[in-house]
Design a protein around this motif. Structure first.
Motif, PDB file in Angstrom:
ATOM      1  N   ALA A  73      40.144  51.542  41.189  1.00  0.00           N
ATOM      2  CA  ALA A  73      39.769  50.913  39.919  1.00  0.00           C
ATOM      3  C   ALA A  73      38.958  49.649  40.177  1.00  0.00           C
ATOM      4  O   ALA A  73      38.041  49.338  39.427  1.00  0.00           O
ATOM      5  N   LEU A  74      39.300  48.923  41.221  1.00  0.00           N
ATOM      6  CA  LEU A  74      38.544  47.746  41.647  1.00  0.00           C
ATOM      7  C   LEU A  74      38.321  47.858  43.149  1.00  0.00           C
ATOM      8  O   LEU A  74      39.153  48.422  43.869  1.00  0.00           O
ATOM      9  N   THR A  75      37.216  47.312  43.620  1.00  0.00           N
ATOM     10  CA  THR A  75      36.889  47.458  45.042  1.00  0.00           C
ATOM     11  C   THR A  75      36.965  46.157  45.821  1.00  0.00           C
ATOM     12  O   THR A  75      36.951  46.174  47.037  1.00  0.00           O
ATOM     13  N   ASP A  76      37.063  45.034  45.132  1.00  0.00           N
ATOM     14  CA  ASP A  76      37.099  43.731  45.778  1.00  0.00           C
ATOM     15  C   ASP A  76      38.506  43.143  45.665  1.00  0.00           C
ATOM     16  O   ASP A  76      39.083  43.113  44.572  1.00  0.00           O
ATOM     17  N   VAL A  77      39.059  42.678  46.782  1.00  0.00           N
ATOM     18  CA  VAL A  77      40.422  42.148  46.798  1.00  0.00           C
ATOM     19  C   VAL A  77      40.545  40.931  45.881  1.00  0.00           C
ATOM     20  O   VAL A  77      41.490  40.837  45.095  1.00  0.00           O
ATOM     21  N   GLU A  78      39.595  40.017  45.968  1.00  0.00           N
ATOM     22  CA  GLU A  78      39.662  38.813  45.148  1.00  0.00           C
ATOM     23  C   GLU A  78      39.618  39.152  43.659  1.00  0.00           C
ATOM     24  O   GLU A  78      40.377  38.601  42.859  1.00  0.00           O
ATOM     25  N   LEU A  79      38.765  40.086  43.292  1.00  0.00           N
ATOM     26  CA  LEU A  79      38.659  40.507  41.899  1.00  0.00           C
ATOM     27  C   LEU A  79      39.946  41.188  41.429  1.00  0.00           C
ATOM     28  O   LEU A  79      40.413  40.958  40.320  1.00  0.00           O
ATOM     29  N   ALA A  80      40.531  42.006  42.298  1.00  0.00           N
ATOM     30  CA  ALA A  80      41.768  42.705  41.940  1.00  0.00           C
ATOM     31  C   ALA A  80      42.917  41.722  41.730  1.00  0.00           C
ATOM     32  O   ALA A  80      43.672  41.847  40.764  1.00  0.00           O
ATOM     33  N   ASP A 136      39.059  53.937  32.200  1.00  0.00           N
ATOM     34  CA  ASP A 136      40.214  54.811  32.423  1.00  0.00           C
ATOM     35  C   ASP A 136      41.470  54.022  32.798  1.00  0.00           C
ATOM     36  O   ASP A 136      42.585  54.502  32.610  1.00  0.00           O
ATOM     37  N   TRP A 137      41.304  52.815  33.323  1.00  0.00           N
ATOM     38  CA  TRP A 137      42.434  52.036  33.813  1.00  0.00           C
ATOM     39  C   TRP A 137      42.765  50.840  32.941  1.00  0.00           C
ATOM     40  O   TRP A 137      43.675  50.078  33.235  1.00  0.00           O
ATOM     41  N   ARG A 138      42.049  50.623  31.863  1.00  0.00           N
ATOM     42  CA  ARG A 138      42.279  49.439  31.028  1.00  0.00           C
ATOM     43  C   ARG A 138      43.657  49.440  30.376  1.00  0.00           C
ATOM     44  O   ARG A 138      44.248  48.391  30.166  1.00  0.00           O
ATOM     45  N   LEU A 139      44.172  50.587  30.061  1.00  0.00           N
ATOM     46  CA  LEU A 139      45.512  50.659  29.471  1.00  0.00           C
ATOM     47  C   LEU A 139      46.566  50.171  30.465  1.00  0.00           C
ATOM     48  O   LEU A 139      47.544  49.536  30.079  1.00  0.00           O
TER      49      LEU A 139
END
Length: 88
Positions: free
Chosen positions: A28-35, A56-59
């Motif tokens: 769903a996310l590819t960057d550790v800091e962003l996640a 798809d993952w916002r819920l």
């Protein structure tokens, strides 16, 4: 009492990192800091969304906010209960 507070804080931090790791694991996310940033914002119920977060993952982000809200509330109740027991 300070050590109990630090332990509760560490548990919340661990939960944030578990959600962030899940976001990375499923792609769903590819960057550790962003996640971690998204997970912390959702967990703390800041209401912030990320535009490039897959729809798809916002819920799941909303579910994380609900879980964070409940667990922070329970932690507060636990701390108040502990303080009340110590005052007796």
């Amino acid at each position: 009492m300070g050590s109990v507070g630090m332990l509760v804080f560490a548990l919340h931090l661990a939960e944030i990192f578990v959600f962030a790791a899940f976001y990375l694991l499923v792609g769903a996310l590819t960057d550790v800091e962003l996640a971690v940033n998204y997970s912390a914002a959702a967990y703390a119920t800041l209401g912030r969304t990320i535009e490039d977060f897959p729809s798809d993952w916002r819920l799941l982000g909303s579910l994380e906010a609900l879980i964070g809200f409940l667990l922070i509330g329970w932690s507060t109740a636990f701390m108040v209960s502990t303080i009340n027991k110590l005052q007796r």
